[in-house]
Design a protein around this motif. Sequence first.
Motif, PDB file in Angstrom:
ATOM      1  N   ALA A  53       5.755  -8.165  -1.196  1.00 39.18           N
ATOM      2  CA  ALA A  53       5.577  -9.851  -1.040  1.00 39.18           C
ATOM      3  C   ALA A  53       4.789  -9.752   0.499  1.00 39.18           C
ATOM      4  CB  ALA A  53       6.437 -10.813  -1.163  1.00 39.18           C
ATOM      5  N   LEU A  54       5.841  -9.395   1.138  1.00 41.49           N
ATOM      6  CA  LEU A  54       5.659  -9.459   2.674  1.00 41.49           C
ATOM      7  C   LEU A  54       3.838  -8.512   3.516  1.00 41.49           C
ATOM      8  CD1 LEU A  54       6.322 -11.583   5.036  1.00 41.49           C
ATOM      9  CD2 LEU A  54       8.165 -10.095   5.867  1.00 41.49           C
ATOM     10  N   GLY A  55       4.348  -7.499   2.699  1.00 39.44           N
ATOM     11  CA  GLY A  55       3.684  -6.667   4.038  1.00 39.44           C
ATOM     12  C   GLY A  55       1.791  -6.510   2.283  1.00 39.44           C
ATOM     13  N   SER A  56       1.417  -7.105   1.488  1.00 37.48           N
ATOM     14  CA  SER A  56       0.396  -7.327   0.912  1.00 37.48           C
ATOM     15  C   SER A  56      -0.605  -8.540   1.995  1.00 37.48           C
ATOM     16  CB  SER A  56       0.298  -7.498  -0.690  1.00 37.48           C
ATOM     17  OG  SER A  56       0.892  -6.313  -1.756  1.00 37.48           O
ATOM     18  N   MET A  57       1.034  -9.516   1.609  1.00 36.04           N
ATOM     19  CA  MET A  57       0.187 -10.609   2.012  1.00 36.04           C
ATOM     20  C   MET A  57      -0.239 -10.704   3.856  1.00 36.04           C
ATOM     21  SD  MET A  57       2.328 -14.214   2.703  1.00 36.04           S
ATOM     22  CE  MET A  57       3.474 -13.668   3.862  1.00 36.04           C
ATOM     23  N   LEU A  58       0.766  -9.542   4.176  1.00 35.43           N
ATOM     24  CA  LEU A  58       0.291  -9.895   5.877  1.00 35.43           C
ATOM     25  C   LEU A  58      -1.055  -8.757   5.843  1.00 35.43           C
ATOM     26  CD1 LEU A  58       3.480  -9.383   8.245  1.00 35.43           C
ATOM     27  CD2 LEU A  58       1.670 -10.988   7.379  1.00 35.43           C
ATOM     28  N   ALA A  59      -1.067  -7.815   5.356  1.00 38.43           N
ATOM     29  CA  ALA A  59      -2.356  -6.788   5.562  1.00 38.43           C
ATOM     30  C   ALA A  59      -3.602  -7.671   5.057  1.00 38.43           C
ATOM     31  CB  ALA A  59      -2.175  -6.053   3.978  1.00 38.43           C
ATOM     32  N   VAL A  60      -3.426  -9.145   3.947  1.00 34.02           N
ATOM     33  CA  VAL A  60      -4.482  -9.209   3.652  1.00 34.02           C
ATOM     34  C   VAL A  60      -5.091 -10.769   4.514  1.00 34.02           C
ATOM     35  CG1 VAL A  60      -5.600 -11.313   2.397  1.00 34.02           C
ATOM     36  CG2 VAL A  60      -4.417  -9.332   1.137  1.00 34.02           C
ATOM     37  N   GLY A 170     -14.134  -5.344   4.701  1.00 34.31           N
ATOM     38  CA  GLY A 170     -13.210  -4.585   5.333  1.00 34.31           C
ATOM     39  C   GLY A 170     -12.844  -3.305   5.260  1.00 34.31           C
ATOM     40  N   ARG A 171     -11.691  -2.972   6.040  1.00 37.51           N
ATOM     41  CA  ARG A 171     -11.341  -1.178   5.856  1.00 37.51           C
ATOM     42  C   ARG A 171      -9.917  -0.930   6.797  1.00 37.51           C
ATOM     43  NH1 ARG A 171     -12.662   0.731  11.134  1.00 37.51           N
ATOM     44  NH2 ARG A 171     -12.333   3.338  10.433  1.00 37.51           N
ATOM     45  N   LEU A 172      -9.698  -0.148   6.895  1.00 36.15           N
ATOM     46  CA  LEU A 172      -8.165   0.106   6.136  1.00 36.15           C
ATOM     47  C   LEU A 172      -8.004   0.965   8.005  1.00 36.15           C
ATOM     48  CD1 LEU A 172      -7.191   2.466   3.966  1.00 36.15           C
ATOM     49  CD2 LEU A 172      -6.977  -0.154   3.789  1.00 36.15           C
ATOM     50  N   ASP A 173      -6.928  -0.345   8.754  1.00 38.44           N
ATOM     51  CA  ASP A 173      -6.763   0.120   9.983  1.00 38.44           C
ATOM     52  C   ASP A 173      -5.181   0.325   9.805  1.00 38.44           C
ATOM     53  OD1 ASP A 173      -5.374  -1.738  10.644  1.00 38.44           O
ATOM     54  OD2 ASP A 173      -7.094  -3.019  11.576  1.00 38.44           O
ATOM     55  N   ARG A 174      -4.783   1.332  11.444  1.00 40.97           N
ATOM     56  CA  ARG A 174      -2.947   1.201  11.408  1.00 40.97           C
ATOM     57  C   ARG A 174      -2.396   0.230  10.600  1.00 40.97           C
ATOM     58  NH1 ARG A 174       0.373   4.832  14.365  1.00 40.97           N
ATOM     59  NH2 ARG A 174      -1.578   5.511  15.872  1.00 40.97           N
ATOM     60  N   ASP A 175      -2.550  -1.115  11.385  1.00 47.62           N
ATOM     61  CA  ASP A 175      -1.660  -2.253  10.884  1.00 47.62           C
ATOM     62  C   ASP A 175      -1.729  -2.875   9.380  1.00 47.62           C
ATOM     63  OD1 ASP A 175      -0.919  -2.375  13.698  1.00 47.62           O
ATOM     64  OD2 ASP A 175      -2.631  -4.207  14.061  1.00 47.62           O
ATOM     65  N   ILE A 176      -3.213  -2.856   8.784  1.00 43.76           N
ATOM     66  CA  ILE A 176      -3.321  -3.111   7.507  1.00 43.76           C
ATOM     67  C   ILE A 176      -2.705  -1.812   6.706  1.00 43.76           C
ATOM     68  CG2 ILE A 176      -4.982  -3.189   5.632  1.00 43.76           C
ATOM     69  CD1 ILE A 176      -6.615  -4.752   7.809  1.00 43.76           C
ATOM     70  N   ALA A 177      -1.937  -0.806   7.136  1.00 46.64           N
ATOM     71  CA  ALA A 177      -2.149   0.882   6.061  1.00 46.64           C
ATOM     72  C   ALA A 177      -0.284  -0.047   6.088  1.00 46.64           C
ATOM     73  CB  ALA A 177      -2.490   1.740   6.889  1.00 46.64           C
ATOM     74  N   ARG A 206      -4.650   7.566   1.315  1.00 44.62           N
ATOM     75  CA  ARG A 206      -5.726   6.591   2.279  1.00 44.62           C
ATOM     76  C   ARG A 206      -4.998   6.129   3.317  1.00 44.62           C
ATOM     77  NH1 ARG A 206      -8.078   5.421  -2.957  1.00 44.62           N
ATOM     78  NH2 ARG A 206      -6.397   3.562  -3.022  1.00 44.62           N
ATOM     79  N   LEU A 207      -3.714   5.733   2.776  1.00 45.12           N
ATOM     80  CA  LEU A 207      -3.188   4.517   4.039  1.00 45.12           C
ATOM     81  C   LEU A 207      -2.386   5.985   5.006  1.00 45.12           C
ATOM     82  CD1 LEU A 207      -0.784   3.055   1.668  1.00 45.12           C
ATOM     83  CD2 LEU A 207      -3.261   2.145   2.653  1.00 45.12           C
ATOM     84  N   VAL A 208      -1.893   6.699   4.299  1.00 45.98           N
ATOM     85  CA  VAL A 208      -1.462   7.905   5.661  1.00 45.98           C
ATOM     86  C   VAL A 208      -2.152   8.313   6.799  1.00 45.98           C
ATOM     87  CG1 VAL A 208       0.031  10.042   5.860  1.00 45.98           C
ATOM     88  CG2 VAL A 208       0.563   8.264   4.617  1.00 45.98           C
ATOM     89  N   ALA A 209      -3.825   8.534   5.920  1.00 50.48           N
ATOM     90  CA  ALA A 209      -4.219   8.881   6.689  1.00 50.48           C
ATOM     91  C   ALA A 209      -5.222   8.255   8.232  1.00 50.48           C
ATOM     92  CB  ALA A 209      -5.901   9.201   5.723  1.00 50.48           C
ATOM     93  N   THR A 210      -4.548   7.009   8.241  1.00 50.04           N
ATOM     94  CA  THR A 210      -4.752   6.256   9.446  1.00 50.04           C
ATOM     95  C   THR A 210      -4.118   6.719  10.395  1.00 50.04           C
ATOM     96  OG1 THR A 210      -3.655   4.400   8.900  1.00 50.04           O
ATOM     97  CG2 THR A 210      -5.021   4.006   8.316  1.00 50.04           C
ATOM     98  N   GLY A 211      -3.204   7.369  10.034  1.00 52.00           N
ATOM     99  CA  GLY A 211      -1.971   7.802  10.820  1.00 52.00           C
ATOM    100  C   GLY A 211      -0.849   7.273  10.885  1.00 52.00           C
ATOM    101  N   LEU A 212      -0.306   6.728   9.980  1.00 48.42           N
ATOM    102  CA  LEU A 212       1.142   5.800  10.001  1.00 48.42           C
ATOM    103  C   LEU A 212       2.663   6.993  10.077  1.00 48.42           C
ATOM    104  CD1 LEU A 212       1.286   4.050   6.823  1.00 48.42           C
ATOM    105  CD2 LEU A 212       0.420   3.384   8.881  1.00 48.42           C
ATOM    106  N   ARG A 213       2.895   6.587  10.707  1.00 45.05           N
ATOM    107  CA  ARG A 213       4.880   7.726  10.426  1.00 45.05           C
ATOM    108  C   ARG A 213       5.467   7.051   9.560  1.00 45.05           C
ATOM    109  NH1 ARG A 213       6.250   9.325  15.602  1.00 45.05           N
ATOM    110  NH2 ARG A 213       7.936   9.911  14.450  1.00 45.05           N
ATOM    111  N   THR A 214       4.941   7.730   8.433  1.00 48.54           N
ATOM    112  CA  THR A 214       6.163   7.564   7.694  1.00 48.54           C
ATOM    113  C   THR A 214       7.119   7.790   7.201  1.00 48.54           C
ATOM    114  OG1 THR A 214       5.284   9.451   6.930  1.00 48.54           O
ATOM    115  CG2 THR A 214       4.220   7.897   5.932  1.00 48.54           C
TER     116      THR A 214
END
Length: 343
Positions: A53-60, A170-177, A206-214
């Motif tokens: 819920a929160l993640g989708s909202m903040l990403a958009v 839009g495109r993915l950046d680390r925050d959105i990802a 695609r998300l991890v490719a932005t450099g996420l620390r999973t």
Amino acid sequence: MTPDVRDRAGRPHRANSRTGTAVPEAAWDRAVRLIGQAEEIALACHVTPDGDALGSMLAVGFALRSMGKRVVASFGDHHFVVPRLLRFLPGQEMLVPPEDYPAAPSLMMTFDASTFERLGLLRDNTARAREVIVLDHHPSNEGFGTLSLIDSTAAATAMLAEQLIYRLGGRLDRDIATCLYAGLVTDTGSFRHSSTTPAVHQMAGRLVATGLRTDEIARELWDRSPFGYLKVLAAALDRAVLESGLVWTYVTRVDRAAQGLPYAELEGIIDIVRRTDEAEVAVVLKEDDHGHWQVSTRSKGKADVGAVCAALGGGGHHNAAGYTSYDSVEKTMAAFRRELGKV
Ligand code: 5GP
Ligand code: MN
């Protein structure tokens, strides 16, 4: 002729809200058009937000901000706090408490909210909004807005949020990802649930490719808690009952008060209780700060707890669902057993 379908707020329901299907192109197009025309967009997710819920909202929210839109985001809890385990999510500066939310937004978007009730204190704002775009993946969502972007085959609302972001240019950046990943990993139970399709892993890629620390995200989400949690968990497990395919327990306000533990810290208990081999269905009753029982239910696949919870005033998915009970523990469990016997 199209029947005159109206939403709960009495607005004509213009959009396709068929569930079980992918979102029609025309709905995406209309969403992009509405967003393009808007100067300010008010975002809302369901009460006591989870990662999806929160993640989708903040990403958009990030994507809209980068388009030059003014963004406010909120959720309708009486006690407005971001659950501790989601405080690592970027973009929290977009959040305003419900009392500061626009009373009648011209464009509103809801995330992961399967019913109008799940908007809590923001229900009136939603009812007064001119346009309401509903992003969701709950099969029970019939569309309470003016435009439905609902796909019950999606493992998470975050998958719809990602689509929308691309369609907005839009495109993915680390925050959105980070935000989208929190949604994806939460709702798939770390890629363990049956909803984990190839498309889920492709999106994760695609998300991890932005450099996420999973590893750091996983620790924030699941592998930390205050010491008091161990004590409350111990009390809950000590009281667990196993009865013909059903395992259940409860956690009281008194348990939590003794350890100074906030309600939101109880989310993981169901994941321990549901591992019981002898049980097909698991239930945890969590007493909230108002003295009501928030009932978390899980199925291993045979029983549709989504249908059970819907019959009891809540909702959710086939294997994970919930509702609120205003009865005693005994009466709540009696009603649950009765409904479970019918599915
Ligand atoms: P949890 O047990 O993790 O709180 O909730 C599991 C799922 O059940 C959630 O993802 C949500 O879809 C659904 N759910 C939980 N509580 C409620 C509720 O009160 N109403 C509705 N409609 N769905 C709920
Ligand atoms: Mn979700």
